[in-house]
Design an enzyme around this catalytic site. Structure first.
Site, short mmCIF file in Angstrom:
data_model
loop_
_atom_site.label_atom_id
_atom_site.label_comp_id
_atom_site.label_asym_id
_atom_site.label_seq_id
_atom_site.Cartn_x
_atom_site.Cartn_y
_atom_site.Cartn_z
N ASP A 1 19.09 15.02 41.28
CA ASP A 1 19.23 14.53 39.90
C ASP A 1 18.00 13.68 39.59
O ASP A 1 17.02 13.68 40.36
CB ASP A 1 20.52 13.72 39.75
CG ASP A 1 21.07 13.77 38.31
OD1 ASP A 1 20.30 13.47 37.38
OD2 ASP A 1 22.25 14.09 38.13
N HIS B 1 26.91 22.32 29.67
CA HIS B 1 27.43 21.99 28.34
C HIS B 1 26.60 20.93 27.63
O HIS B 1 26.75 20.73 26.43
CB HIS B 1 28.90 21.57 28.43
CG HIS B 1 29.14 20.19 28.93
ND1 HIS B 1 30.27 19.46 28.61
CD2 HIS B 1 28.41 19.37 29.75
CE1 HIS B 1 30.23 18.28 29.19
NE2 HIS B 1 29.11 18.21 29.88
#
Length: 371
Positions: A237, A281
């Site tokens: 990340d 999303h």
């Protein structure tokens, strides 16, 4: 709100402030003045009222969360005076806010004292799956201003957040460490049962290397490595996010590593199973194709990808992720997607969609294979 005379005056055929059948306790009779013949009866306003007062409920909720009122009720009932004394607030306005939230099912009032309901208990900071941080995030100024921009987003297609702040949501987080920490805490605070639904709902291998792409602080990877001791893992990340990882547990020693980087350009190679939990999303289709392209480039044919996201019905059936779809509209350029949407993205990125499995939580498990 308008000024109202202190002296009541007779009225015929007129309704006062909030004087509707849904708001009055006394029976309502129709007269010729009130309801002319042939004129349809007024539409019910109950659902509409809930919607137009929604921001008030959210602000009241934020007030009790900011002052940690739920923590003060952990040991049992307390009066508004006791709660105000312990929280540094004022009793009368606090009582009124609690009374409103009691009507929404978060508190219970009896004999002048308030207690937590089962739903309200989730506001405590010391319970598994605490919703304290998510409430603070979704009622933060960032989201309030973004929500206020929805009318403009409907016209322009651009997120309300960008219009309010002049930059993207994630660029704002990168420049505001306190907001970034709030976001990461809210993502980590999701109920532990969600990860349990994932680990129970998918046949994870007994051995191999798992790469959690966009895995935040590593809550899911930690649970996977704990549940399946033959697995190793890589948490990938933003550098600032993985620096605050949750993997430093004695039982996981030697079985994990972290890498910081940009998943639009490259991800760690050599994994047997790649995870994308609540990542796609956040992004528009063209950005999803870039992410999936970077993931596919790191994979060998036959390696598996597990996308963990909500899957909307394609027939308009109500789904709890519809709320989240509007969050994507107002904050990011992402969206919640149907099975057909996911198939298109995966087919275009060098994957074959194998299956989609629902879970008891909001998200489904979308398994694809590198071809």
């Amino acid at each position: 709100m308008s000024r109202v005379s202190r002296t009541p005056t007779p009225h015929r055929g007129r309704r006062r402030w909030c004087d509707t059948p849904e708001d009055r306790s006394e029976p309502v009779t129709s007269t010729q003045d009130d309801q002319p013949t042939g004129v349809p009866a007024p539409a019910p306003v109950g659902p509409l009222r809930d919607l137009m007062y929604g921001h008030i409920h959210a602000s009241a909720l934020r007030a009790v969360v900011e002052h940690k009122i739920a923590d003060l009720l952990a040991d049992g009932p307390r009066t508004a005076e006791e709660l105000a004394d312990r929280s540094g607030t004022r009793a009368d306005p606090l009582r009124r806010v609690l009374r409103l939230l009691a009507a929404r099912g978060l508190f219970h009032e009896e004999d002048g004292a308030f207690t937590l309901t089962d739903s309200g208990t989730a506001l405590r900071t010391d319970v598994p799956g605490s919703q304290h941080a998510p409430v603070l995030m979704f009622t933060d100024e960032m989201f309030r201003l973004a929500a206020a921009g929805i009318p403009g987003a409907v016209r322009s297609g651009e997120p309300g957040f960008d219009a309010a702040y002049g930059c993207s949501f994630f660029d704002h987080l990168a420049a505001a460490p306190d907001k970034s920490r709030l976001f990461d805490a809210a993502m980590t605070s999701r109920p532990g049962t969600v990860n349990a639904h994932i680990t129970d709902g998918y046949p994870f291998p007994d051995s191999g290397k798992v790469v959690d792409v966009g895995g935040g602080r590593g809550g899911l990877l930690r649970d996977l490595l704990t549940r399946f001791p033959g697995l190793t893992g890589v948490l990938y990340d933003r550098p600032g996010t993985v620096a605050e990882h949750l993997l430093d547990a004695p039982e996981l020693e030697g079985r994990w590593s972290t890498e910081g980087g940009d998943f639009f350009t490259a991800v760690p190679a050599g994994g047997d199973l790649y995870l994308l939990k609540n990542v796609l999303h956040d992004w528009a289709d063209e950005d999803c194709l870039r992410i999936l392209g970077a993931v596919r480039a790191a994979m060998t044919p036959g390696a598996r990808l597990l996308v963990i996201d909500a899957v909307l019905p394609d027939d308009g059936t109500p789904h709890p992720a519809l709320d989240l779809d509007i969050v994507m509209l107002m904050v990011l350029r992402g969206r919640e997607r149907t099975a057909a949407d996911f198939r298109m993205l995966l087919d275009s990125s060098g994957f074959r969609l194998n299956r989609i499995a629902e879970t008891p939580s909001l998200s489904s498990l979308i398994e694809a294979e590198a071809v």
